[in-house]
Write a protein that holds these residues in place. Sequence first.
Motif, PDB file in Angstrom:
ATOM      1  N   MET A  92       0.858  -1.298   0.111  1.00  0.00           N
ATOM      2  CA  MET A  92      -0.022  -0.101   0.068  1.00  0.00           C
ATOM      3  C   MET A  92       0.913   1.117  -0.003  1.00  0.00           C
ATOM      4  O   MET A  92       0.232   2.332  -0.810  1.00  0.00           O
ATOM      5  CB  MET A  92      -0.959  -0.067   1.060  1.00  0.00           C
ATOM      6  CG  MET A  92      -2.030  -1.039   1.085  1.00  0.00           C
ATOM      7  SD  MET A  92      -3.079  -0.926  -0.026  1.00  0.00           S
ATOM      8  CE  MET A  92      -4.226   0.504   0.267  1.00  0.00           C
ATOM      9  N   SER A  93       1.975   1.356   0.802  1.00  0.00           N
ATOM     10  CA  SER A  93       2.868   2.275   0.917  1.00  0.00           C
ATOM     11  C   SER A  93       3.495   2.828  -0.370  1.00  0.00           C
ATOM     12  O   SER A  93       4.150   3.655  -0.814  1.00  0.00           O
ATOM     13  CB  SER A  93       3.600   2.423   1.943  1.00  0.00           C
ATOM     14  OG  SER A  93       4.594   1.254   1.683  1.00  0.00           O
ATOM     15  N   ASN A  94       3.628   1.734  -1.421  1.00  0.00           N
ATOM     16  CA  ASN A  94       4.362   1.778  -2.485  1.00  0.00           C
ATOM     17  C   ASN A  94       3.439   1.982  -3.674  1.00  0.00           C
ATOM     18  O   ASN A  94       3.627   1.610  -5.133  1.00  0.00           O
ATOM     19  CB  ASN A  94       5.163   0.684  -2.919  1.00  0.00           C
ATOM     20  CG  ASN A  94       6.341   0.654  -1.957  1.00  0.00           C
ATOM     21  OD1 ASN A  94       7.113   1.904  -2.026  1.00  0.00           O
ATOM     22  ND2 ASN A  94       6.971  -0.135  -1.298  1.00  0.00           N
ATOM     23  N   PHE A  95       1.913   2.214  -3.439  1.00  0.00           N
ATOM     24  CA  PHE A  95       0.992   2.321  -4.527  1.00  0.00           C
ATOM     25  C   PHE A  95       0.736   0.893  -5.459  1.00  0.00           C
ATOM     26  O   PHE A  95       0.377   1.073  -6.387  1.00  0.00           O
ATOM     27  CB  PHE A  95       1.344   3.459  -5.681  1.00  0.00           C
ATOM     28  CG  PHE A  95       1.107   4.592  -5.038  1.00  0.00           C
ATOM     29  CD1 PHE A  95      -0.116   5.264  -5.305  1.00  0.00           C
ATOM     30  CD2 PHE A  95       2.035   5.311  -4.281  1.00  0.00           C
ATOM     31  CE1 PHE A  95      -0.198   6.733  -4.690  1.00  0.00           C
ATOM     32  CE2 PHE A  95       1.859   6.672  -4.002  1.00  0.00           C
ATOM     33  CZ  PHE A  95       0.596   7.275  -4.039  1.00  0.00           C
ATOM     34  N   GLN A  96       1.054  -0.263  -4.704  1.00  0.00           N
ATOM     35  CA  GLN A  96       1.022  -1.478  -5.310  1.00  0.00           C
ATOM     36  C   GLN A  96      -0.548  -2.151  -4.876  1.00  0.00           C
ATOM     37  O   GLN A  96      -0.651  -2.993  -4.242  1.00  0.00           O
ATOM     38  CB  GLN A  96       2.129  -2.350  -4.932  1.00  0.00           C
ATOM     39  CG  GLN A  96       3.507  -1.822  -5.741  1.00  0.00           C
ATOM     40  CD  GLN A  96       4.568  -2.853  -5.134  1.00  0.00           C
ATOM     41  OE1 GLN A  96       4.638  -2.983  -3.835  1.00  0.00           O
ATOM     42  NE2 GLN A  96       5.300  -3.646  -5.954  1.00  0.00           N
ATOM     43  N   PHE A  97      -1.375  -1.413  -5.302  1.00  0.00           N
ATOM     44  CA  PHE A  97      -2.847  -1.690  -4.951  1.00  0.00           C
ATOM     45  C   PHE A  97      -3.213  -3.049  -5.373  1.00  0.00           C
ATOM     46  O   PHE A  97      -3.912  -3.992  -4.762  1.00  0.00           O
ATOM     47  CB  PHE A  97      -3.773  -0.503  -5.188  1.00  0.00           C
ATOM     48  CG  PHE A  97      -3.506   0.723  -4.947  1.00  0.00           C
ATOM     49  CD1 PHE A  97      -2.830   0.860  -3.506  1.00  0.00           C
ATOM     50  CD2 PHE A  97      -3.710   1.927  -5.643  1.00  0.00           C
ATOM     51  CE1 PHE A  97      -2.681   2.091  -3.147  1.00  0.00           C
ATOM     52  CE2 PHE A  97      -3.322   2.856  -5.110  1.00  0.00           C
ATOM     53  CZ  PHE A  97      -2.766   3.318  -4.090  1.00  0.00           C
TER      54      PHE A  97
END
Length: 486
Positions: free
Chosen positions: A397-402
């Motif tokens: 989530m903190s790396n935009f890997q949704f």
Amino acid sequence: MGKTFISTAIDYVNAFPHIGHALEKIFADVFARRERLLGREVFFLSGTDENSLKNVRAAETAGVSVNELVKKNADKFFELKDIFDLSLDDFIRTTEERHTLGVQKLWKACEKDIFKKKYSGLYCVSCETFYKESELENGLCPTHLTKPEFLEEENYFFKLSKYQDYLKDLIEKEKIKIIPQSRKNEILAFINKGLEDICISRSSERAHGWGIDVPGDSSQKIWVWFDALSNYITALGFGKGGEKFENFWQKNDRKIHVVGKDILKFHAVYWPAILYSVGLNTPDIIFAHGFITVDGQKMSKSLGNIIDPFELVEKYGVDVTRYFFLAEFPTTDDGDFSYEKFENRYNADLANGIGNLFERTFSMVLKYGVENIKNAGVDQVILNLYEQTEKAYSEKMSNFQFYEALKDVLLFAGTIDKYINNKKPWSLVDDKSDETKKILSGLMFSSEKIIFWLKPFMPAKMEKVENYLKNLSEQKEKLNLFPRIQ
Ligand code: MSP
């Protein structure tokens, strides 16, 4: 409590929004919601880019005034907020006075790096930018595949070349972190080719009088990218100064821009150089997402394949539509939309997956008696699985890997489903042993975790489950959160 500033790109308003525009706002909204759940104070910004030449041309074609056109379309973009449940804190239109004021202030503040010169070059109106011959593909703009126009004018320039080493250091050392890494490499390659000074104004005549005046020279309008990029600080009150700007920009080291891959250069090169020239802080993270195509093709009016986000939400509802965009493809790749994919993914992940798991769990717990499982503890197997999933989910989530984060949640749900099949708690309705209580209490624990993980993705649906659970013991109807699409 930490602070987060997060912005989307501001959209051109020459036409109504399509699902590509919506996709980006949804990405940023998921991130903003997650940050709030982590207890951070968030300022989530979006808006519209209204001073572009494209808008002038669109108004001419439509036979209406530019004002009328931008107002009508900007209203439609603003509607995305409600139909996609975007948790925006502000929406800025670049025709607002607070913006004009801020842009002119920024221009004046970097005057030491601004000079005038005669220039000729190839200009793509769709990109609102000049191209070198070497950057074109078969003589065409690489993004829009249209022939750029030849322009010759005396304009103002910004000394970008001066900041070559500074920018290289900034990106290389991740003082601005570009996500994903592959895009960071692209930006470094662009900088390493050598930066040229950039043209930051155009004649008022070419701009048809539309746009923001260069301070002290009304014969020139400020280039639309200089104008548009400034929105990130003009919305925070840069024009007049003040606390919001200080707190969310100057004194905050979590400033995030979410943009499409096509406009990364403007955000990762031009924008930091302008800010640095003025002595302002630069953004901390830039996340560049991929594009959405339709049945494998670029969306375009001429192909007639533009998917209207309003129709989509009307048909399927907001959270389900959000879910499709978030679960179907990795955020940094291009992803393809089709109704078939949409319905398959919905049925597999939500109707048969999460929805079914909730239904099974809640009906068993209801039969067993909600009060009977209170304080029964949680099976260590479930706790271990939870901890493992939580760690993986948070990192993604903190790396935009949704997409990857959702895969973890689905894997967790699938494993819990298998756990139910193995333990067969439905056969134990009359068994009031500690072990049975623990199994059921573990299933409730798992559902609660899934709800928490899915909140940023499907806020309204998760609120619905939470409300249902508030008085579970009195529920007579099934939850029916995700009915199957036939
Ligand atoms: N006005 C500029 C941005 C200025 S930001 C200071 C602009 N506008 S745009 O309307 O063309 O695009 C707005 C955003 O939508 C961009 O981030 C762009 O990459 C994104 N998308 C446009 N089409 C898209 C898809 N088909 N798919 C995903 N995102 C897309 O550029």
